[in-house]
Write a protein that holds these residues in place. Sequence first.
Motif: not given
Length: 214
Positions: A59-78, A80-89
């Motif tokens: 699901i792609s919505v601008s208000s939620f920075a869901f993971p983009i790429d997942l990094f896995l070892i033996k089917n477990s997520i170790v 991920y990447t996501s959008e860089y959100i800046y600045p944070d007021l």
Amino acid sequence: MANRIFDSDKEFRKFLKEKKLEELGEGSEAKVYLSNADGLVYKPLSFAKKNNVITMEDISVSSFAFPIDLFLIKNSIVGYTSEYIYPDLFAKEEPVTRLRLAKLNLVKLQKALEVFKKDTDILTKEHIEIDDLFSNLIFTGDRLVAIDTLSYRRRVDNVKENNDDSVRYAIQELFNYWLQFLNMERIENKNLDDYFAELENVQRRLRKDYTNFY
């Protein structure tokens, strides 16, 4: 989205080192790094998680920075990447001052909140339940964005009630934290429209103390 599978933690750490990442700090899930090469945030997790997370591919919505790429070892997520959100007021590491509250643009915040609520409704229709929004909500000055979404899950029951309450609670408690820190009275038991109306009154009183602000 692209999953990258590693044979070992050592291989994964070598991959991260070769990326020459810039450390940004520590979030609720892990230390956070920025890649100047691709502009993404890299989050190597301090725990392994089974591969059942919701990603931008789901699901792609601008208000939620869901993971983009997942990094896995033996089917477990170790990690991920996501959008860089800046600045944070809303940044919690920044000092809470009366001037900071007086300067915050509530008109832009409420416009951003309307977009955020529409995106929340999309998640609700997909039976995706929001989690820990209060700790992971960023306001850039134009956008409200939720980060650190690994604990979001699909449910059948009470999703709308939970999501609506999560949004209301996150906004109200964030500002109530500021008000308490400043030894000012909390704003209690209000819907968001009424809450912002009272918050605007607080701002007007504060701005009288900063006549040179505008």
